[in-house]
Each structure stands twice: as structure tokens, then as C-alpha cells.
Design a protein around this motif. Structure first.
Motif, short mmCIF file in Angstrom:
data_model
loop_
_atom_site.label_atom_id
_atom_site.label_comp_id
_atom_site.label_asym_id
_atom_site.label_seq_id
_atom_site.Cartn_x
_atom_site.Cartn_y
_atom_site.Cartn_z
N VAL A 150 -8.11 -1.27 -2.39
CA VAL A 150 -7.38 -2.22 -2.91
C VAL A 150 -8.11 -3.48 -3.11
O VAL A 150 -9.31 -3.49 -2.36
CB VAL A 150 -6.41 -2.53 -1.54
CG1 VAL A 150 -5.87 -4.48 -1.77
CG2 VAL A 150 -5.79 -1.60 -1.15
N VAL A 151 -8.34 -4.54 -4.36
CA VAL A 151 -9.07 -4.74 -4.93
C VAL A 151 -8.60 -5.97 -5.41
O VAL A 151 -7.40 -5.78 -6.06
CB VAL A 151 -9.85 -4.55 -6.49
CG1 VAL A 151 -9.70 -4.62 -7.51
CG2 VAL A 151 -11.03 -5.23 -6.14
N GLY A 152 -8.98 -7.55 -4.86
CA GLY A 152 -8.68 -8.40 -5.25
C GLY A 152 -8.03 -9.78 -4.31
O GLY A 152 -8.52 -10.60 -5.04
N PRO A 153 -7.15 -9.55 -3.27
CA PRO A 153 -7.05 -10.88 -2.55
C PRO A 153 -8.14 -11.87 -1.89
O PRO A 153 -9.18 -11.13 -1.47
CB PRO A 153 -6.52 -9.90 -1.01
CG PRO A 153 -5.56 -8.75 -1.59
CD PRO A 153 -7.04 -8.42 -3.04
N GLY A 154 -8.13 -12.33 -2.21
CA GLY A 154 -9.20 -14.62 -2.05
C GLY A 154 -10.68 -13.46 -2.18
O GLY A 154 -11.16 -14.02 -1.73
N LEU A 155 -10.49 -13.03 -3.27
CA LEU A 155 -12.00 -12.48 -4.24
C LEU A 155 -12.36 -13.63 -4.39
O LEU A 155 -13.74 -13.87 -4.71
CB LEU A 155 -11.78 -11.32 -4.53
CG LEU A 155 -12.69 -10.54 -4.65
CD1 LEU A 155 -13.35 -9.01 -3.73
CD2 LEU A 155 -12.72 -9.20 -5.60
N LEU B 272 1.16 -7.13 1.91
CA LEU B 272 1.71 -5.71 1.28
C LEU B 272 0.48 -5.14 0.47
O LEU B 272 1.00 -4.25 0.26
CB LEU B 272 2.49 -6.72 0.47
CG LEU B 272 3.49 -5.67 -0.84
CD1 LEU B 272 3.91 -4.81 -0.04
CD2 LEU B 272 4.43 -6.62 -2.07
N SER B 273 -0.23 -5.92 0.08
CA SER B 273 -1.12 -4.95 -0.53
C SER B 273 -2.72 -4.05 0.03
O SER B 273 -2.10 -3.00 -0.16
CB SER B 273 -1.95 -5.64 -1.54
OG SER B 273 -2.03 -6.90 -1.55
N GLY B 274 -2.19 -4.83 1.52
CA GLY B 274 -3.08 -3.59 2.78
C GLY B 274 -2.50 -2.25 2.42
O GLY B 274 -2.66 -1.32 2.70
N LEU B 275 -0.96 -2.85 3.42
CA LEU B 275 -0.13 -1.72 3.50
C LEU B 275 0.59 -0.58 2.02
O LEU B 275 0.36 0.46 2.30
CB LEU B 275 1.41 -2.66 3.90
CG LEU B 275 2.51 -2.06 3.67
CD1 LEU B 275 2.65 -0.60 4.78
CD2 LEU B 275 4.07 -2.22 4.14
N THR B 276 0.52 -0.83 1.39
CA THR B 276 0.70 0.07 -0.01
C THR B 276 -0.19 0.51 -0.64
O THR B 276 -0.52 1.54 -0.61
CB THR B 276 1.26 -1.27 -1.27
OG1 THR B 276 2.78 -2.18 -1.26
CG2 THR B 276 0.95 0.10 -2.40
N GLY B 277 -1.57 -0.25 0.00
CA GLY B 277 -3.05 0.65 -0.89
C GLY B 277 -3.22 1.43 0.24
O GLY B 277 -3.84 2.64 0.44
N ASP C 243 6.39 4.84 -5.70
CA ASP C 243 6.76 5.61 -4.40
C ASP C 243 5.29 4.77 -3.85
O ASP C 243 6.27 3.96 -2.70
CB ASP C 243 6.86 6.94 -3.85
CG ASP C 243 7.05 7.80 -4.89
OD1 ASP C 243 8.19 7.63 -4.92
OD2 ASP C 243 6.40 9.19 -4.58
N ALA C 244 4.66 4.63 -2.89
CA ALA C 244 3.93 3.98 -3.06
C ALA C 244 4.18 2.10 -3.12
O ALA C 244 4.46 1.38 -1.70
CB ALA C 244 2.01 3.53 -2.97
N ALA C 245 4.20 2.08 -3.88
CA ALA C 245 4.78 0.63 -3.93
C ALA C 245 6.40 0.15 -4.04
O ALA C 245 6.80 -0.99 -2.72
CB ALA C 245 4.91 0.04 -5.83
N SER C 246 6.84 1.18 -3.81
CA SER C 246 8.59 1.25 -3.83
C SER C 246 8.68 1.45 -1.66
O SER C 246 9.24 0.09 -1.32
CB SER C 246 9.24 1.90 -3.96
OG SER C 246 9.10 2.37 -5.44
N VAL C 247 7.87 2.15 -1.37
CA VAL C 247 8.09 1.92 0.08
C VAL C 247 7.74 0.83 0.69
O VAL C 247 7.90 0.52 1.97
CB VAL C 247 7.56 3.08 0.69
CG1 VAL C 247 6.89 3.19 2.36
CG2 VAL C 247 8.17 4.70 0.45
N GLY C 248 6.06 0.58 0.16
CA GLY C 248 5.55 -0.94 0.39
C GLY C 248 6.03 -2.25 0.84
O GLY C 248 6.35 -2.81 2.03
#
Length: 486
Positions: free
Chosen positions: A307-312, A430-435, A446-451
Motif C-alpha cells: 500500500v503506498v500513498g496515504p500522507g506521503l 480503508l487503504s490499509g484494510l484493503t491492502g 474482491d479485496a476492494a469490495s470486501v474492504g
């Protein structure tokens, strides 16, 4: 699972079914279901007998459905009055049936709304799935007058004035308390801004299932669908077999993004979380189980997803980190600042899966269009993003959409969430959870949908009707997980 089909597909299925049925049978099935739903709504606040119902009737089949349903209510003792927006084109059989049942029929332009009197229920049958653009001024004024009575409004098939295929609202439109739809859901009932005008959805089975194709245009996962996708460790699992997710997030300016993304990841099903970035001290202080590394990501150790990007931020270190992660031969989720810093050609050429998770503003920047265009046409935007970047795309919003670049794959619509979720940092969770779900072995779609589903449920648990912070959402993910599996 809820599925939705385009107008063209629905009409083809209806034609095929009508060819095998007696003339008018399909409309009678729809009218019976509509009348039953209206009667149920009337009973909640009183009773059917003696109630006063106003039908707003246009020139299409929706108007016919409303008229025949009104006739059924009139035979049960309701006082039913139909206001025809196009008297010379109203459904003749429906008009005759309502009059025969004791109902009243008037041209809408000949009636003063001030003289309508008490109204217990309004049935919107002005336009159907073939309607385009907003309501005309005369119909819009009539709708506003009846909305002012406070009576509940039931839309026939979908609220008049919304776009059935896209969920767009291009002008004045009915805001319904409930929508009774026939045969299958239509995309506009599941996608905002139109979905926000549909109210509670009630699907009436008219026998269309066998005529519809196996692959819908849209689908919305329900609890059982999500439960079947959740990763569950086997008895012999260890933290590495469960998957390791790497998080590249946070900066001196936004250290909290790292904490929140890691918090989501720790609750997403992976066995371990590796953090790379300048926020290691803050991450360890909050989440001591995290594995930390100063970077670059490619030297941090083996992971099954990044996962890359949040608050970077946007400095040279951030640019290098995004490029380093995108060079990895594992699934990569790109969010927030990472979306601004990515090289589109690199994303398109990757052989491992890529998942982009923009909100409307970020999506607009990626597409080079105004934000308002994305917000008005969310379905078109998510499909275009997926195709242009050859990636899976999760478009965040009041109805989150997930699309892939694979042909004949339904767009997924997430039905969970709360308006309180519009809070700083919730996207990092959400990003961490989905990653984490990616690292645990779920495919990007599926990861995006479930996340998104778990994230929305967690927000509901944390909020319970009141304000919620992003960390509250992360803390509530296990409760949402248990809720789905129960």
C-alpha cells in the motif's frame, strides 16, 4: 447478491417474457406487486380503507402500472385520484380500470394543488426507465406541491427524473421514500446521486430471471457474499502464510496517516504488517506489533502486497518511494498522494495487479476532468479509470464503486457506510484494510469490495448515529468482521 441490469437488457428480457404471456399479464404482475407495497405502507400509518392516494401518471408503462395498482387500492376502499401529466397519451386500459373501481381521473393541468386536500400516499408514475433528463416544469411543480404535503412518496420502478443506467440526476427529480422496482434492480437505484432519491428498495418478482443474461451490469455484495470471501487462517497457518502487507505512508507533515493505514492493515486479515517511512516512532507507539524499516521499500523484506500513498507528501523521497513500490512484482494499492505521483505508463505496463483508490477529486485529476463531472457520472468515471490505467479502481464516495479493466465484468457497488464516514483519515484506514486483504490472497476486485463493505460496517458500529473519528473506524473493524460472519 443484488444485481442490476441496463435499460436495454431489461427491455429485451421483458419483450421475450411478454411473447410467452397473455396480453397485459406482465403489467398486471407489476401492478399487483406495487399495490401490495403501497397497501403495506398505508397500514403502517393507519389503514388502506379510507386512505387518500394520489397517482402521478405519465404517458408510459409506469403510468399504466400506477393506474392498475390504484384500481386495486380503490377496490380495497382507498380514495384514489390520478393526475395525468399527458391526458391524451395515458394508458387507456389503466384509466378505464381505475374509473371502474371508483377512482377519479383528472388532467394535472386542470387541478389546483391547493384543492387536493389530505393526502396519505403519493405514487410516482410520471416517467419510467426510458426517461431522459429531469422533469419538465409542469411535472416538477406538481411534485413539489405534493412533497409539501408530507405524504410518503412511492416511485414506480425508479424515481421520475433520474437516469436509470447511470445514476445521474440532470434536473428536477422525485425524491421517494420508497421505490418499487420490477424484475431486477436498475443501476440508477444503486448509484448516487440517483440512489439517494430512491428511498427503501422493494423488488417485485415478475418472472424476468430466466430472460436475463448471467452477467449483470452491476452487483452489490451482501453479507453472505462477503463472508464467503473473508480470509480465515487454517490450523497450520503462521503469520507469513497468512500474508504480509507493506505500508508506505506518512510524512513529517502527516504522521497520522501512517498510524491509521497500519491500524486498518492490522485488522484486515494479513499475518503481519511491514511499515516503511518516516513515521516509524508514531507507528510503533500505537501499534508495537508492526515491523518497521527506514526504506527503501524494496529493501524492507518480503511482502505479498504493498500500500503506498496515504500522507506521503510530494517530496523527492515520496516520488522515489512510489516508483520503487510500483516496480515490485506483487499487488500494489495506490491511494492519496501516491495517485498524484504515479507514472501512468508504469501503472499500465505492470504485470502484477494494481488497485487505485481515488475519491472524486483525485479521480478527476487522473482523468483530466472537473470534479463535478465525476460526481455527476460516477459509473462512467470508474469504468474509464479502470480502462485507461488497466487497473482495478475503487472510487470512494457515498456509494463506493469497484471496476476492473476486464470486459464483461460487473461493476460492484458497496451498500454499506454512513455519512459520518466523511472524516479525515478514514480513507487511510480503508487503504490499509484493503491492502491487508490483498496480502491475504484476495484478488484486487474482491479485496476492494470486501474492504469497502467492512469499512462501511465498521463506521456504522463506531458511529451508532453520531460523529466518528478514523481511529474509531479502525477499532471497529473486528466487530464488523464478526457481524458479517455471524
Amino acid at each position: 447478491m443484488r444485481t442490476a441490469y441496463s435499460v436495454e437488457t431489461v427491455r429485451a428480457a421483458e419483450r421475450a417474457l411478454m411473447a410467452r404471456l397473455p396480453d397485459g399479464a406482465l403489467m398486471q404482475r407489476a401492478a399487483a406487486g406495487l399495490a401490495a407495497a403501497c397497501a403495506d405502507l398505508l397500514r403502517r400509518s393507519g389503514r388502506v380503507y379510507g386512505s387518500r392516494v394520489v397517482l402521478l401518471v405519465g404517458s408510459g408503462d409506469n403510468g399504466g402500472d400506477a393506474l392498475y395498482a390504484g384500481a386495486r387500492l380503490a377496490r380495497r376502499g382507498a380514495g384514489v385520484r390520478a393526475l395525468l401529466t399527458a391526458p391524451d397519451r395515458a394508458h387507456e386500459g389503466g384509466v378505464a380500470a381505475l374509473r371502474a373501481a371508483g377512482g377519479r381521473v383528472d388532467g394535472a393541468d386542470r387541478v389546483s394543488t391547493d384543492l387536493i386536500g389530505r393526502v396519505d400516499l403519493v405514487v410516482d408514475g410520471i416517467t419510467g426507465i426510458g426517461g431522459r433528463g429531469g422533469l419538465r416544469e409542469g411535472a416538477a411543480a406538481l411534485v413539489r406541491a405534493l412533497e409539501a404535503t408530507g405524504a410518503p412518496i412511492v416511485a414506480v420502478d425508479l424515481p421520475s427524473g433520474v437516469e436509470a443506467d447511470t445514476g445521474e440526476v440532470l434536473g428536477d427529480a422525485v425524491r421517494a421514500d420508497a421505490t418499487v422496482t420490477f424484475g431486477t434492480y436498475k443501476p440508477g437505484l444503486l448509484i448516487d446521486p440517483a440512489a439517494d432519491r430512491a428511498g427503501a428498495l422493494h423488488l417485485v418478482d415478475i418472472g424476468l430471471d430466466d430472460e436475463l443474461p448471467g452477467v449483470p451490469d452491476l452487483e452489490a455484495l451482501q453479507y453472505a457474499d462477503v463472508a464467503a470471501l473473508l480470509p480465515v487462517p487454517a490450523n497450520e497457518s503462521d503469520k507469513y502464510r497468512r500474508g504480509v502487507v507493506g505500508i508506505v505512508a506518512g510524512s513529517a507533515r502527516y504522521p497520522g496517516a501512517a498510524v491509521l493505514a497500519v491500524g486498518g492493515a492490522l485488522r484486515g486479515g494479513a499475518g503481519a504488517v511491514r511499515y516503511v517511512g518516516p513515521g516509524a516512532d508514531a507507528v510503533i507507539a500505537r501499534h508495537p506489533e508492526t515491523l518497521v524499516h527506514s526504506g527503501p521499500p524494496s529493501k524492507a523484506g518480503r511482502v505479498q502486497a504493498w500500500v503506498v500513498g496515504p500522507g506521503l507528501g510530494d517530496g523527492t523521497a515520496a516520488v522515489s518511494a512510489v516508483a520503487d513500490v510500483l516496480a515490485a512484482d506483487v499487488p500494489v494499492l495506490v491511494d492519496a498522494d501516491g495517485l498524484r505521483l504515479l507514472d501512468a505508463s508504469v501503472v499500465r505496463s505492470r504485470t502484477a495487479p494494481t488497485l487505485l483508490t481515488p475519491h472524486a477529486g483525485e479521480a478527476a485529476a487522473l482523468l483530466g476532468v472537473p470534479r463535478e463531472e465525476v460526481e455527476a457520472g460516477r459509473l462512467a468515471a470508474v469504468r474509464e479509470l479502470a480502462a485507461r490505467y488497466r487497473s482495478t479502481v475503487l472510487l470512494k464516495g457515498s456509494t463506493t464503486l469497484v471496476a476492473t479493466d476486464t470486459e464483461h465484468t460487473p461493476v460492484r457497488v458497496n451498500p454499506t457506510g454512513t455519512s459520518w464516514l466523511a472524516t479525515a483519515g478514514s480513507g487511510d484506514v480503508l487503504s490499509g484494510l484493503t491492502g491487508s486483504l490483498l496480502a491475504a490472497g484476495l484478488r484486487p476486485r474482491d479485496a476492494a469490495s470486501v474492504g469497502a463493505h467492512l469499512h462501511g460496517l465498521a463506521a456504522r458500529h463506531a458511529s451508532d448515529g453520531g460523529p466518528v473519528a478514523a481511529q474509531d473506524v479502525a477499532d471497529a473493524i473486528p466487530a464488523a468482521w464478526r457481524d458479517v460472519r455471524a
